[in-house]
Design a protein around this motif. Structure first.
Motif, mmCIF file in Angstrom:
data_model
loop_
_atom_site.group_PDB
_atom_site.id
_atom_site.type_symbol
_atom_site.label_atom_id
_atom_site.label_comp_id
_atom_site.label_asym_id
_atom_site.label_seq_id
_atom_site.Cartn_x
_atom_site.Cartn_y
_atom_site.Cartn_z
ATOM 1 N N ASP A 500 -18.766 7.334 29.867
ATOM 2 C CA ASP A 500 -17.429 7.242 29.273
ATOM 3 C C ASP A 500 -17.296 8.338 28.220
ATOM 4 O OD1 ASP A 500 -14.967 6.509 28.367
ATOM 5 O OD2 ASP A 500 -15.602 4.611 27.464
ATOM 6 N N LEU A 501 -17.201 9.579 28.685
ATOM 7 C CA LEU A 501 -17.275 10.730 27.784
ATOM 8 C C LEU A 501 -16.188 10.758 26.709
ATOM 9 C CD1 LEU A 501 -18.383 13.565 30.248
ATOM 10 C CD2 LEU A 501 -19.789 12.169 28.737
ATOM 11 N N PRO A 502 -14.926 10.405 27.012
ATOM 12 C CA PRO A 502 -13.911 10.445 25.958
ATOM 13 C C PRO A 502 -14.233 9.525 24.781
ATOM 14 C CG PRO A 502 -12.868 10.337 28.109
ATOM 15 C CD PRO A 502 -14.329 10.095 28.327
ATOM 16 N N ASN A 503 -14.937 8.417 25.046
ATOM 17 C CA ASN A 503 -15.259 7.485 23.966
ATOM 18 C C ASN A 503 -16.661 7.671 23.401
ATOM 19 O OD1 ASN A 503 -12.786 5.978 23.854
ATOM 20 N ND2 ASN A 503 -13.362 5.054 25.820
ATOM 21 N N GLN A 504 -17.503 8.410 24.118
ATOM 22 C CA GLN A 504 -18.862 8.617 23.629
ATOM 23 C C GLN A 504 -19.018 9.897 22.815
ATOM 24 O OE1 GLN A 504 -20.810 7.208 27.749
ATOM 25 N NE2 GLN A 504 -22.375 7.704 26.253
ATOM 26 N N ALA A 505 -18.110 10.854 22.996
ATOM 27 C CA ALA A 505 -18.337 12.155 22.358
ATOM 28 C C ALA A 505 -17.038 12.839 21.952
ATOM 29 C CB ALA A 505 -19.115 13.063 23.306
ATOM 30 N N THR A 666 -25.402 5.041 26.425
ATOM 31 C CA THR A 666 -25.253 4.548 25.049
ATOM 32 C C THR A 666 -25.258 5.670 24.018
ATOM 33 O OG1 THR A 666 -27.653 4.205 24.891
ATOM 34 C CG2 THR A 666 -26.312 2.331 25.619
ATOM 35 N N ASP A 667 -25.466 6.907 24.424
ATOM 36 C CA ASP A 667 -25.464 8.033 23.479
ATOM 37 C C ASP A 667 -24.065 8.279 22.934
ATOM 38 O OD1 ASP A 667 -28.115 8.355 24.004
ATOM 39 O OD2 ASP A 667 -27.923 10.211 25.150
ATOM 40 N N THR A 668 -24.006 8.723 21.693
ATOM 41 C CA THR A 668 -22.736 9.159 21.091
ATOM 42 C C THR A 668 -23.001 10.422 20.280
ATOM 43 O OG1 THR A 668 -23.100 7.787 19.123
ATOM 44 C CG2 THR A 668 -21.809 6.815 20.918
ATOM 45 N N ARG A 686 -7.918 27.993 28.019
ATOM 46 C CA ARG A 686 -8.520 27.853 29.349
ATOM 47 C C ARG A 686 -9.945 27.320 29.245
ATOM 48 N NH1 ARG A 686 -9.895 32.987 33.357
ATOM 49 N NH2 ARG A 686 -11.306 31.862 34.767
ATOM 50 N N ILE A 687 -10.701 27.835 28.295
ATOM 51 C CA ILE A 687 -12.085 27.402 28.119
ATOM 52 C C ILE A 687 -12.145 25.963 27.606
ATOM 53 C CG2 ILE A 687 -14.165 27.756 26.725
ATOM 54 C CD1 ILE A 687 -13.724 30.764 27.004
ATOM 55 N N ILE A 688 -11.354 25.662 26.596
ATOM 56 C CA ILE A 688 -11.363 24.308 26.025
ATOM 57 C C ILE A 688 -10.995 23.267 27.083
ATOM 58 C CG2 ILE A 688 -10.163 22.776 24.400
ATOM 59 C CD1 ILE A 688 -10.041 25.171 22.459
ATOM 60 N N ASP A 689 -9.974 23.564 27.872
ATOM 61 C CA ASP A 689 -9.514 22.603 28.886
ATOM 62 C C ASP A 689 -10.552 22.380 29.987
ATOM 63 O OD1 ASP A 689 -7.164 22.303 27.512
ATOM 64 O OD2 ASP A 689 -5.965 23.566 28.850
ATOM 65 N N ALA A 690 -11.393 23.386 30.242
ATOM 66 C CA ALA A 690 -12.352 23.288 31.344
ATOM 67 C C ALA A 690 -13.656 22.596 30.945
ATOM 68 C CB ALA A 690 -12.670 24.687 31.884
ATOM 69 N N LEU A 691 -13.868 22.381 29.645
ATOM 70 C CA LEU A 691 -15.102 21.734 29.194
ATOM 71 C C LEU A 691 -15.052 20.231 29.466
ATOM 72 C CD1 LEU A 691 -15.695 23.753 25.909
ATOM 73 C CD2 LEU A 691 -17.038 23.847 28.015
ATOM 74 N N PRO A 692 -16.211 19.544 29.434
ATOM 75 C CA PRO A 692 -16.245 18.103 29.736
ATOM 76 C C PRO A 692 -15.203 17.328 28.927
ATOM 77 C CG PRO A 692 -18.468 18.955 29.519
ATOM 78 C CD PRO A 692 -17.563 20.072 29.122
ATOM 79 N N PRO A 693 -14.749 16.187 29.461
ATOM 80 C CA PRO A 693 -13.623 15.464 28.842
ATOM 81 C C PRO A 693 -13.988 14.657 27.598
ATOM 82 C CG PRO A 693 -14.393 14.272 30.778
ATOM 83 C CD PRO A 693 -15.177 15.551 30.731
ATOM 84 N N PHE A 694 -14.667 15.315 26.645
ATOM 85 C CA PHE A 694 -14.886 14.683 25.352
ATOM 86 C C PHE A 694 -13.541 14.590 24.620
ATOM 87 C CE2 PHE A 694 -19.112 17.241 25.357
ATOM 88 C CZ PHE A 694 -19.677 16.356 26.263
ATOM 89 N N ARG A 695 -13.438 13.686 23.658
ATOM 90 C CA ARG A 695 -12.214 13.610 22.852
ATOM 91 C C ARG A 695 -12.099 14.891 22.024
ATOM 92 N NH1 ARG A 695 -10.788 11.591 17.807
ATOM 93 N NH2 ARG A 695 -12.859 10.715 17.416
ATOM 94 N N ARG A 696 -10.935 15.552 22.110
ATOM 95 C CA ARG A 696 -10.743 16.844 21.454
ATOM 96 C C ARG A 696 -10.376 16.686 19.976
ATOM 97 N NH1 ARG A 696 -12.937 17.968 26.238
ATOM 98 N NH2 ARG A 696 -12.146 19.836 27.265
#
Length: 699
Positions: A500-505, A666-668, A686-696
């Motif tokens: 759950d990348l948006p909530n973990q990172a 469980t990592d954050t 372009r670079i920011i949008d292409a990176l993993p879906p962490f919360r920006r």
């Protein structure tokens, strides 16, 4: 090399059932196993590619379980088809993990029966013949004078002692001859004296063949149903074709089900495979010494002619090549004289085109070296027919083998320098460097892996799966496909992360006050930011693109925090990582400072890594000769080389770096990029949008 023959195949119900059964048993017999949709998708792609003779490309983020995914599909298909499953990796660490842990655990859980072998190059194994000889240094007194050509100095007594200890450990069965696991430390000077390249090996004619670690390992590889190797050896084996008594080193391409794990490395390895280099002054000296071995070869075979040359003609040929090499070194000075203060002197041929004045000497060197190469090939073959129990004969054979490799290295360079670049295709990169000792080194290299991989992989191997956590930029395979020549019909899939990348990172790009190209101020601001913003009671990793900047930032850190920093290069890598893990487990806090090699493959779960700081966007270095030549070619065709080369490279590397953060469900934590160009330049979004879906957290 035979052309790949397309045989219509399909994923049969029988094989589908075998794959399903393997997966069900894997689930049932693996403690803590959790079903992941992305892993099931990967099994589907791998199954379709390997069962049908096709190509599958799978970007599988951390947590997908890549190795179990391709093993679940690959092993049943290999067993059913009687083909060999070959798993090629980019790093030694993954090779070891697969052979020692992943594959045995998979076979145990599924109940499948398959033999496994690890394929390594010859020079990673002890040569028992050379080790026995090295203990007494008998070769020093060889009638052929081979030591004069091969080595600059005799072995030291301590090195002879180590050779003896290694030999005893092997003959007593305490060690298998794999130098990567040697019971004694092997120095760089000793290693070439106790190993043998292919051209210097007598094979089964050697008096020591019954106790040869290389032959034992080769037999295991040929008989195994699953082989683990590395990209360099794989491409070398495919390039050579048949070897070792007419048998392929790993498997015939038509019998190979190939998985390229860490597939993002294969392009650079392919480029290296097609590259050549020639240390000009050293080669002139060594070629000048060939007359001793040439004379020894004629005495050994007792013939007037070898390779259609009389003894004096062969000696004259070596003398001419040595003279031409020296003359070429003098000719370089007329075109290029490095500035005295130049830190890493380099001259590059613009668009790959060498000076017209060099054309004639290059042609002459290529022709004369070819003559010498033909002679050395014939001499090595004839001497190999001699009596294997004759120690002097064996030493001559080894010397001829090394001479053959040396001459081949020269010819490869001259052939690459005189080759006409094909219209409509990128040119070869051709350049010269200067060593600290003032020696010229000539280089040539392809600038794209596409042609090499088409020739060796896509057009030859039965079926191929390429996988990695980072193959694309934001799911776009275009740059990867172009760079690697991947066939249009390949199935390419970018899988979602199981976490759950948006909530973990978080992905944090602060409004940093200076850009990375400000050599003086950027290191100061990085040190200032780290001192104020890192959680110094937990684990962090800070990644740099240059050693100078890394060491400068470390130097600028406040003393209390500097004590918590472990800088790459200040100790052995694994010891540093172990110390970092010890500190974070004890709640002491620790920060790793590292370069690219720390940005890939490190597994630091939980408190060991709660923050990843990337000090700047890792664009491809524009001064790199291959990149510069390819950029020129793109620009000459009206294309934007920055968009085609720099940004895709940066995206893949940034994604790899960011992958150090979230290793479990469980990592954050947070990934911080200290490069304000992402906020001010057009390519930033372009670079920011292409990176993993962490919360920006941007700006």
């Amino acid at each position: 090399m035979t052309e790949k023959v397309e045989a219509p195949r399909a994923l049969t119900e029988e094989v589908k059932t075998a794959i399903r059964d393997a997966y069900a048993k894997l689930q049932a017999n693996t403690p803590g196993f959790s079903t992941r949709r992305s892993q099931s998708q990967m099994i589907g792609v791998v199954s379709r590619a390997l069962a049908s003779g096709g190509v599958g490309v799978v970007e599988a983020p951390t947590g997908v379980g890549k190795s179990l995914g391709y093993l679940t599909a690959g092993v049943p298909i290999a067993l059913a088809s009687k083909k060999k499953l070959v798993i090629s990796t980019g790093t030694v660490a993954l090779q070891s993990q697969l052979v020692e842990r992943d594959i045995p655990n998979f076979l145990k859980a599924t109940g499948l029966q398959a033999t496994v072998a690890l394929a390594k190059g010859r020079t990673r194994y002890l040569c028992t013949r050379n080790a026995a000889e090295a203990q007494g240094e008998g070769a020093q007194e060889s009638m052929f004078g081979d030591e004069v050509l091969l080595y600059e100095r005799p072995l030291a007594p301590i090195e002879m002692d180590v050779a003896g200890k290694l030999m005893r450990a092997f003959t007593e069965g305490r060690w298998n001859g794999d130098l990567d696991n040697a019971p004694e430390a092997v120095t760089p000077g000793l290693r070439p004296r106790i190993t043998t390249p292919a051209s210097g090996c007598a094979g089964r004619r050697c008096a020591y063949s019954t106790q040869c670690p290389v032959l034992r390992a080769r037999n295991e590889v040929r008989e195994a149903q699953i082989v683990v190797t590395n990209h360099a050896l794989l491409l070398s084996a495919l390039s050579i074709g048949e070897s070792d008594n007419g048998q392929p080193l790993i498997a015939a391409p038509a019998d190979m089900l190939l998985v390229l794990d860490e597939g993002h490395h294969i392009g650079n390895v392919a480029i290296d495979q097609g590259a050549a280099s020639l240390p000009l002054d050293d080669m002139a000296r060594r070629t000048g010494r060939l007359q001793i071995i040439i004379a020894g070869a004629y005495r050994a075979v007792d013939k007037d002619k070898i390779g259609n040359l009389l003894s004096n003609e062969a000696i004259d040929a070596a003398a001419r090549v040595a003279k031409l090499l020296k003359a070429f070194a003098d000719g370089i000075a007329q075109v290029w004289t490095p500035a005295p203060d130049e830190r890493e002197p380099l001259w590059r041929a613009a668009n790959g085109r060498l000076p017209e004045a060099w054309r004639q000497p290059i042609e002459e060197l290529a022709d004369e070296t070819r003559t010498l190469l033909n002679w050395a090939t014939a001499a090595a073959a004839q001497v190999a027919k001699g009596k294997p129990e004759d120690a002097g004969h064996e030493r001559l054979q080894r010397s001829l083998g090394m001479a053959l490799e040396m001459i081949q290295q020269q010819y490869d360079l001259w052939a690459g320098w005189r080759r006409e670049d094909k219209e409509g295709q990128p040119p070869m990169a051709r350049w010269i460097t200067l060593t600290r000792d003032g020696e010229h080194v000539l280089h040539c290299s392809p600038v794209s892996a596409a042609m090499v991989l088409r020739k060796l992989l896509w057009d030859e191997v039965d079926s191929v799966v390429m996988t990695s956590a980072t193959l694309t930029g934001g799911g776009d395979f275009q740059a990867l496909a172009i760079d690697n020549g991947i066939p249009e019909e390949a199935e390419m899939v970018s899988l979602a992360s199981p976490f759950d990348l948006p909530n973990q990172a978080q992905l944090v790009v602060p409004p940093f006050p200076v850009t990375p190209d400000d050599r003086e101020r950027h290191p100061k601001e990085v040190a200032k930011y780290l001192a104020a913003e890192l959680d110094w009671d937990k684990g962090s990793i800070v990644l740099f693109t240059s050693r100078w900047k890394m060491e400068k930032v470390a130097e600028l850190m406040p003393a209390t925090q500097r004590r918590k920093v472990l800088v790459q290069g200040e100790g052995a890598k694994q010891k540093m990582i172990d110390e970092h893990l010890r500190r974070t487990a004890a709640g002491e806090g620790s920060v790793l400072f590292g370069l690219n090699s720390f940005g890939e493959g490190l597994d630091l779960p939980g408190e060991a890594c709660t923050t990843v700081v990337i000090t700047q966007v890792p664009f491809a270095v524009p001064t790199d000769p291959q990149t510069s030549t390819l950029s020129e070619w793109f620009e000459s065709r009206g294309l934007n080389s920055f968009n085609l080369i720099a940004i895709p490279h940066a995206l893949r590397t940034l994604t790899q770096f960011a992958g150090r953060l979230i290793r479990t469900s469980t990592d954050t934590g947070r990934v911080v990029i200290l490069d304000s160009r992402l906020l001010t330049r057009r390519y930033g979004r372009r670079i920011i949008d292409a990176l993993p879906p962490f919360r920006r957290v941007i700006g």
